[in-house]
Scaffold this motif. Structure first.
Motif, PDB file in Angstrom:
ATOM      1  N   LEU A   1       0.509  -1.162  -0.123  1.00 27.44           N
ATOM      2  CA  LEU A   1       0.090   0.215   0.108  1.00 27.44           C
ATOM      3  C   LEU A   1       0.999   1.529  -0.147  1.00 27.44           C
ATOM      4  CD1 LEU A   1      -2.336  -1.320   2.667  1.00 27.44           C
ATOM      5  CD2 LEU A   1      -3.405  -0.227   0.328  1.00 27.44           C
ATOM      6  N   ALA A   2       2.043   1.177   0.898  1.00 26.69           N
ATOM      7  CA  ALA A   2       2.684   2.774   0.752  1.00 26.69           C
ATOM      8  C   ALA A   2       3.901   3.263  -0.538  1.00 26.69           C
ATOM      9  CB  ALA A   2       3.590   2.423   2.044  1.00 26.69           C
ATOM     10  N   SER A   3       3.843   1.942  -1.112  1.00 24.05           N
ATOM     11  CA  SER A   3       4.324   2.204  -2.667  1.00 24.05           C
ATOM     12  C   SER A   3       3.486   2.128  -3.273  1.00 24.05           C
ATOM     13  CB  SER A   3       5.205   0.690  -2.707  1.00 24.05           C
ATOM     14  OG  SER A   3       4.525  -0.838  -2.792  1.00 24.05           O
ATOM     15  N   HIS A   4       1.979   1.463  -2.927  1.00 24.15           N
ATOM     16  CA  HIS A   4       0.688   2.172  -4.225  1.00 24.15           C
ATOM     17  C   HIS A   4       0.651   0.815  -5.077  1.00 24.15           C
ATOM     18  CE1 HIS A   4       2.171   6.071  -2.875  1.00 24.15           C
ATOM     19  NE2 HIS A   4       1.294   6.048  -1.549  1.00 24.15           N
ATOM     20  N   ARG A   5       1.340   0.012  -4.647  1.00 29.45           N
ATOM     21  CA  ARG A   5       1.160  -1.635  -5.465  1.00 29.45           C
ATOM     22  C   ARG A   5       0.069  -1.698  -5.944  1.00 29.45           C
ATOM     23  NH1 ARG A   5       6.061  -4.360  -4.921  1.00 29.45           N
ATOM     24  NH2 ARG A   5       6.310  -3.256  -2.798  1.00 29.45           N
ATOM     25  N   ILE A   6      -1.119  -1.764  -5.086  1.00 27.89           N
ATOM     26  CA  ILE A   6      -2.814  -2.420  -5.517  1.00 27.89           C
ATOM     27  C   ILE A   6      -3.542  -1.015  -6.195  1.00 27.89           C
ATOM     28  CG2 ILE A   6      -4.200  -3.013  -3.250  1.00 27.89           C
ATOM     29  CD1 ILE A   6      -2.038  -3.735  -1.492  1.00 27.89           C
ATOM     30  N   GLY A   7      -4.122  -1.589  -6.892  1.00 27.20           N
ATOM     31  CA  GLY A   7      -4.792  -0.159  -7.622  1.00 27.20           C
ATOM     32  C   GLY A   7      -6.564  -0.481  -7.067  1.00 27.20           C
ATOM     33  N   PHE A   8      -6.791  -0.979  -6.561  1.00 29.59           N
ATOM     34  CA  PHE A   8      -8.035  -1.021  -5.744  1.00 29.59           C
ATOM     35  C   PHE A   8      -7.829  -2.088  -4.612  1.00 29.59           C
ATOM     36  CE2 PHE A   8      -9.568  -0.998 -10.107  1.00 29.59           C
ATOM     37  CZ  PHE A   8      -9.998   0.657 -10.110  1.00 29.59           C
ATOM     38  N   VAL A   9      -9.106  -1.627  -3.149  1.00 28.72           N
ATOM     39  CA  VAL A   9      -9.190  -2.165  -2.115  1.00 28.72           C
ATOM     40  C   VAL A   9     -10.505  -2.222  -2.196  1.00 28.72           C
ATOM     41  CG1 VAL A   9      -8.787  -2.490   0.225  1.00 28.72           C
ATOM     42  CG2 VAL A   9      -7.073  -1.319  -1.148  1.00 28.72           C
TER      43      VAL A   9
ATOM     44  N   LEU B   1     -15.005   0.559  -1.337  1.00 28.27           N
ATOM     45  CA  LEU B   1     -14.636   0.670  -2.397  1.00 28.27           C
ATOM     46  C   LEU B   1     -13.237   1.502  -2.664  1.00 28.27           C
ATOM     47  CD1 LEU B   1     -13.594  -0.658  -4.986  1.00 28.27           C
ATOM     48  CD2 LEU B   1     -15.494   0.612  -6.283  1.00 28.27           C
ATOM     49  N   TYR B   2     -11.909   0.894  -1.751  1.00 30.33           N
ATOM     50  CA  TYR B   2     -10.923   2.610  -2.588  1.00 30.33           C
ATOM     51  C   TYR B   2      -9.933   2.002  -3.524  1.00 30.33           C
ATOM     52  CZ  TYR B   2     -12.229   4.589   2.247  1.00 30.33           C
ATOM     53  OH  TYR B   2     -12.728   4.669   3.465  1.00 30.33           O
ATOM     54  N   MET B   3      -9.287   3.543  -3.819  1.00 29.63           N
ATOM     55  CA  MET B   3      -8.609   3.768  -4.820  1.00 29.63           C
ATOM     56  C   MET B   3      -7.143   4.392  -4.577  1.00 29.63           C
ATOM     57  SD  MET B   3      -9.540   4.495  -8.182  1.00 29.63           S
ATOM     58  CE  MET B   3      -8.103   5.054  -8.769  1.00 29.63           C
ATOM     59  N   ALA B   4      -6.138   4.355  -5.137  1.00 38.78           N
ATOM     60  CA  ALA B   4      -5.122   5.752  -4.665  1.00 38.78           C
ATOM     61  C   ALA B   4      -5.324   6.602  -5.329  1.00 38.78           C
ATOM     62  CB  ALA B   4      -3.818   5.309  -5.813  1.00 38.78           C
TER      63      ALA B   4
END
Length: 255
Positions: free
Chosen positions: A187-195, A246-249
């Protein structure tokens, strides 16, 4: 044109009255989380996540979400995590013909460790939390406990050399915050698109387990923004329900 619209409206009312379904505008947010994910991905809101190629289905149960994703999104790989032995066997049986699904017999949390999970009459309620706004070992639906293995999202990604996750879906019956804390590096490196995560109420005087506000605070601190809510169930008398968010960066943190 006005006549055609009236005919369409009357047809919609007949469908709702006859079979209980209602027609909605296709671009209305908050109806179906997968529709919203696919829409955002196709419109290129996030330059690094334009499709749902790699999915983590945490709390996969017997494969309901995996089958939905397989049919409608066609991911390259769906990692389905289910720690309860009997439920895992059903998951594997239900998805054995789906080549994209990789079933893993452990849960995801904030540490790699063994833990006790409470088993209830409905397999979807299994939880590592002692208590939440809707569950505890004191309730009538409780059956037994079982020892399971837990991993973290970060350690699994290192093991399988996964650089990014397009969708992280978390349904761990109150332990969702712990699962997301175990994805801190990704998450910290923003390597997850959607949560996508489940919760029961905004806050609770009983416990933080299954509440929305602590998870929102954590995801916000990692640079993720709320997209929409989805309601599965609302209790008639108590201030609880079953919801998903639903979340995203956010664009500001994209690199």
């Amino acid at each position: 044109m006005h006549h055609v619209k009236n005919l369409a409206k009357r047809a919609g009312h007949r469908v709702q009255k006859t079979v209980g379904y209602r027609l909605l505008r296709t671009k209305k947010w908050g109806v179906d989380w997968l529709d919203d994910c696919l829409r955002i991905a196709s419109e290129g809101w996030h330059p690094q996540f334009r499709s749902l190629e790699v999915v983590f289905d945490v709390g996969a149960n017997i494969g309901q979400t995996a089958r939905k994703l397989h049919l409608r999104a066609c991911p390259r790989t769906i990692y389905s995590f289910e720690p309860v032995a009997s439920t895992f066997e059903q998951l594997r049986s239900n998805t054995e013909n789906l080549r994209s699904v990789k079933c893993l017999p452990y849960g995801l949390s904030d540490n790699d460790q063994e833990a006790q999970i409470n088993i209830y009459t409905a397999s979807v309620l299994a939880s590592t939390c002692d208590r939440s706004p809707i569950l505890s070992s004191d309730c009538e639906a409780f059956e037994r406990t079982e020892t399971i293995q837990l991993r973290t999202v970060d350690s699994v990604c290192r093991e399988f050399e996964i650089d990014s996750i397009d969708l992280l879906k978390v349904d761990t019956e109150g332990a969702d915050l712990r699962t997301l804390q175990g994805a801190s590096e990704m998450l910290a490196s923003h390597r997850i698109g959607f949560v996508l995560f489940e919760f029961y109420c905004p806050t609770s005087p009983i416990t933080e387990n299954g509440t929305y506000c602590p998870v929102d605070a954590f995801l916000s601190s990692q640079g993720y923004r709320l997209i929409s809510f989805y309601t599965d169930f609302v209790h008639e008398q108590q201030s609880i329900g079953v919801y998903n968010a639903l979340y995203m960066a956010t664009p500001e943190v994209l690199v």
